[in-house]
Design a protein around this motif. Structure first.
Motif, PDB file in Angstrom:
ATOM      1  N   GLN A 163       0.820  -1.208   0.000  1.00  0.00           N
ATOM      2  CA  GLN A 163       0.000   0.000   0.000  1.00  0.00           C
ATOM      3  C   GLN A 163       0.857   1.262   0.000  1.00  0.00           C
ATOM      4  OE1 GLN A 163      -3.328  -0.042  -0.253  1.00  0.00           O
ATOM      5  NE2 GLN A 163      -3.366   2.192  -0.364  1.00  0.00           N
ATOM      6  N   GLU A 164       1.969   1.226   0.721  1.00  0.00           N
ATOM      7  CA  GLU A 164       2.840   2.398   0.787  1.00  0.00           C
ATOM      8  C   GLU A 164       3.441   2.716  -0.579  1.00  0.00           C
ATOM      9  OE1 GLU A 164       6.777   3.976   3.285  1.00  0.00           O
ATOM     10  OE2 GLU A 164       5.942   1.966   3.621  1.00  0.00           O
ATOM     11  N   ARG A 165       3.896   1.679  -1.274  1.00  0.00           N
ATOM     12  CA  ARG A 165       4.473   1.899  -2.604  1.00  0.00           C
ATOM     13  C   ARG A 165       3.398   2.365  -3.590  1.00  0.00           C
ATOM     14  NH1 ARG A 165       8.792   0.669  -5.815  1.00  0.00           N
ATOM     15  NH2 ARG A 165       8.350   0.073  -7.969  1.00  0.00           N
ATOM     16  N   LEU A 166       2.208   1.804  -3.489  1.00  0.00           N
ATOM     17  CA  LEU A 166       1.117   2.213  -4.373  1.00  0.00           C
ATOM     18  C   LEU A 166       0.756   3.679  -4.152  1.00  0.00           C
ATOM     19  CD1 LEU A 166      -1.088   1.528  -6.438  1.00  0.00           C
ATOM     20  CD2 LEU A 166      -2.519   0.767  -4.539  1.00  0.00           C
ATOM     21  N   ASN A 167       0.706   4.097  -2.900  1.00  0.00           N
ATOM     22  CA  ASN A 167       0.409   5.504  -2.608  1.00  0.00           C
ATOM     23  C   ASN A 167       1.485   6.426  -3.175  1.00  0.00           C
ATOM     24  OD1 ASN A 167      -1.892   4.718  -1.252  1.00  0.00           O
ATOM     25  ND2 ASN A 167      -0.924   4.763   0.765  1.00  0.00           N
ATOM     26  N   GLY A 168       2.738   6.009  -3.041  1.00  0.00           N
ATOM     27  CA  GLY A 168       3.828   6.828  -3.554  1.00  0.00           C
ATOM     28  C   GLY A 168       3.805   6.952  -5.064  1.00  0.00           C
ATOM     29  N   LEU A 169       3.600   5.836  -5.765  1.00  0.00           N
ATOM     30  CA  LEU A 169       3.550   5.875  -7.226  1.00  0.00           C
ATOM     31  C   LEU A 169       2.341   6.661  -7.725  1.00  0.00           C
ATOM     32  CD1 LEU A 169       4.582   2.211  -8.127  1.00  0.00           C
ATOM     33  CD2 LEU A 169       5.971   4.279  -8.288  1.00  0.00           C
ATOM     34  N   ALA A 170       1.216   6.509  -7.035  1.00  0.00           N
ATOM     35  CA  ALA A 170       0.024   7.261  -7.436  1.00  0.00           C
ATOM     36  C   ALA A 170       0.228   8.754  -7.230  1.00  0.00           C
ATOM     37  CB  ALA A 170      -1.186   6.774  -6.641  1.00  0.00           C
ATOM     38  N   LEU A 171       0.871   9.121  -6.138  1.00  0.00           N
ATOM     39  CA  LEU A 171       1.129  10.537  -5.869  1.00  0.00           C
ATOM     40  C   LEU A 171       2.059  11.137  -6.918  1.00  0.00           C
ATOM     41  CD1 LEU A 171       0.556  12.801  -3.821  1.00  0.00           C
ATOM     42  CD2 LEU A 171       2.610  12.107  -2.603  1.00  0.00           C
ATOM     43  N   ILE A 172       3.080  10.385  -7.306  1.00  0.00           N
ATOM     44  CA  ILE A 172       4.008  10.869  -8.334  1.00  0.00           C
ATOM     45  C   ILE A 172       3.310  10.973  -9.686  1.00  0.00           C
ATOM     46  CG2 ILE A 172       6.101  10.299  -9.618  1.00  0.00           C
ATOM     47  CD1 ILE A 172       7.188   9.022  -7.091  1.00  0.00           C
ATOM     48  N   SER A 173       2.472   9.993  -9.997  1.00  0.00           N
ATOM     49  CA  SER A 173       1.800   9.990 -11.293  1.00  0.00           C
ATOM     50  C   SER A 173       0.763  11.101 -11.400  1.00  0.00           C
ATOM     51  CB  SER A 173       1.134   8.629 -11.526  1.00  0.00           C
ATOM     52  OG  SER A 173       0.474   8.591 -12.766  1.00  0.00           O
ATOM     53  N   ILE A 174       0.038  11.361 -10.323  1.00  0.00           N
ATOM     54  CA  ILE A 174      -0.992  12.399 -10.358  1.00  0.00           C
ATOM     55  C   ILE A 174      -0.362  13.784 -10.433  1.00  0.00           C
ATOM     56  CG2 ILE A 174      -2.864  13.447  -9.030  1.00  0.00           C
ATOM     57  CD1 ILE A 174      -3.461  10.628  -7.944  1.00  0.00           C
ATOM     58  N   ASN A 175       0.720  13.983  -9.688  1.00  0.00           N
ATOM     59  CA  ASN A 175       1.408  15.282  -9.675  1.00  0.00           C
ATOM     60  C   ASN A 175       2.630  15.239 -10.589  1.00  0.00           C
ATOM     61  OD1 ASN A 175      -0.178  16.663  -7.399  1.00  0.00           O
ATOM     62  ND2 ASN A 175       0.487  14.770  -6.441  1.00  0.00           N
ATOM     63  N   GLN A 176       2.392  14.978 -11.852  1.00  0.00           N
ATOM     64  CA  GLN A 176       3.501  14.853 -12.796  1.00  0.00           C
ATOM     65  C   GLN A 176       4.251  16.167 -12.978  1.00  0.00           C
ATOM     66  OE1 GLN A 176       2.253  13.182 -16.508  1.00  0.00           O
ATOM     67  NE2 GLN A 176       1.393  11.337 -15.581  1.00  0.00           N
ATOM     68  N   GLU A 177       3.538  17.274 -12.948  1.00  0.00           N
ATOM     69  CA  GLU A 177       4.202  18.556 -13.166  1.00  0.00           C
ATOM     70  C   GLU A 177       5.232  18.841 -12.077  1.00  0.00           C
ATOM     71  OE1 GLU A 177       1.210  21.498 -13.442  1.00  0.00           O
ATOM     72  OE2 GLU A 177       0.334  20.706 -15.305  1.00  0.00           O
ATOM     73  N   VAL A 178       4.913  18.460 -10.852  1.00  0.00           N
ATOM     74  CA  VAL A 178       5.850  18.683  -9.751  1.00  0.00           C
ATOM     75  C   VAL A 178       6.978  17.667  -9.799  1.00  0.00           C
ATOM     76  CG1 VAL A 178       6.084  18.793  -7.240  1.00  0.00           C
ATOM     77  CG2 VAL A 178       4.014  19.659  -8.341  1.00  0.00           C
ATOM     78  N   SER A 179       6.642  16.415 -10.082  1.00  0.00           N
ATOM     79  CA  SER A 179       7.663  15.369 -10.083  1.00  0.00           C
ATOM     80  C   SER A 179       8.689  15.564 -11.198  1.00  0.00           C
ATOM     81  CB  SER A 179       7.000  13.998 -10.217  1.00  0.00           C
ATOM     82  OG  SER A 179       6.276  13.909 -11.433  1.00  0.00           O
ATOM     83  N   ARG A 180       8.277  16.151 -12.315  1.00  0.00           N
ATOM     84  CA  ARG A 180       9.218  16.367 -13.416  1.00  0.00           C
ATOM     85  C   ARG A 180      10.233  17.459 -13.104  1.00  0.00           C
ATOM     86  NH1 ARG A 180       4.897  16.214 -18.469  1.00  0.00           N
ATOM     87  NH2 ARG A 180       4.556  13.940 -18.443  1.00  0.00           N
ATOM     88  N   GLN A 181       9.929  18.304 -12.146  1.00  0.00           N
ATOM     89  CA  GLN A 181      10.850  19.371 -11.766  1.00  0.00           C
ATOM     90  C   GLN A 181      11.841  18.936 -10.690  1.00  0.00           C
ATOM     91  OE1 GLN A 181       8.406  22.674 -10.600  1.00  0.00           O
ATOM     92  NE2 GLN A 181       7.487  22.930 -12.628  1.00  0.00           N
TER      93      GLN A 181
END
Length: 214
Positions: A176-194
């Motif tokens: 669940q922890e890894r799923l939450n992390g990947l989902a957070l990164i995928s949803i906030n792509q604009e922030v993660s790309r920076q």
């Protein structure tokens, strides 16, 4: 593709019918008219009903939170009534996000606004810039709740769509922890790309390092 733009007219078969007090609907010979009635009008009706329902819901929400931006112009008795209604709305059991009586006192003692009309977000920014959060804590909490209410369910639907893409049958054992992390990164792509990958790797390596410094 050599497809004709016009719809073909279908010849209707006529059948004998017994006498009835209720006349049957007239058959539609025009294919375009049939498409309009059976498909287009149905889609429009669903869209109008959905928009009407959402408009009524948002009107109810706006009427509940309107006291946060109209309290300088409200009579004291009306201000107290709307503030208590807002507190009751944000109360679950014995727990409430703020105290209604303290909120009323904060609104009555609030200084003059920098502008005649302000939105809830502008008022929240004003409290932040003037360091008034500790002086008006209940108003601060109420404004934060007001500005974070989602206008639509698009964000929730987007989250579920991302979860379907992330957790497929190849990742059925994902924690669940890894799923939450990947989902957070995928949803906030604009922030993660920076983000800087080098800094992220260095921070991860420093946290996971087991080397002992003597």
């Amino acid at each position: 593709m050599n497809v004709a733009a016009a719809l073909k007219t279908k010849r209707l078969r006529t059948t004998k019918r017994q006498f009835s007090y209720e006349a049957p609907d007239e058959p539609l010979n025009d294919a375009l008219r049939k498409l309009e009635i059976s498909f287009f009008n149905a889609v429009v009706d669903v869209a109008v009903a959905s928009l009407r329902e959402r408009t009524e819901m948002m009107s109810d929400v706006a009427s509940i939170f309107s006291v946060l931006i109209t309290f300088p112009n409200l009579p004291e008795n009306e201000l107290e009534k709307q503030a208590r209604d807002l507190a009751n709305t944000l109360t679950s059991g014995e727990h409430s996000d703020f105290d209604a009586e303290q909120l009323i006192a904060e609104m009555l003692s609030f200084p003059t606004w920098p502008k005649q009309k302000m939105t809830a977000f502008e008022l929240l920014v004003f409290l932040q810039e003037k360091n008034l959060r500790e002086i008006y804590p209940n108003l601060w909490v109420a404004l934060r709740v007001a500005v974070t209410i989602p206008v639509t369910v698009a964000s929730a639907e987007r989250s579920f769509s991302k979860l379907k893409l992330i957790k497929n049958y190849l990742r059925s054992t994902m924690s669940q922890e890894r799923l939450n992390g990947l989902a957070l990164i995928s949803i906030n792509q604009e922030v993660s790309r920076q983000l800087s990958f080098d800094q992220t790797i260095d921070a991860f390596a420093a946290r996971k390092s087991r080397r002992v410094d003597f």
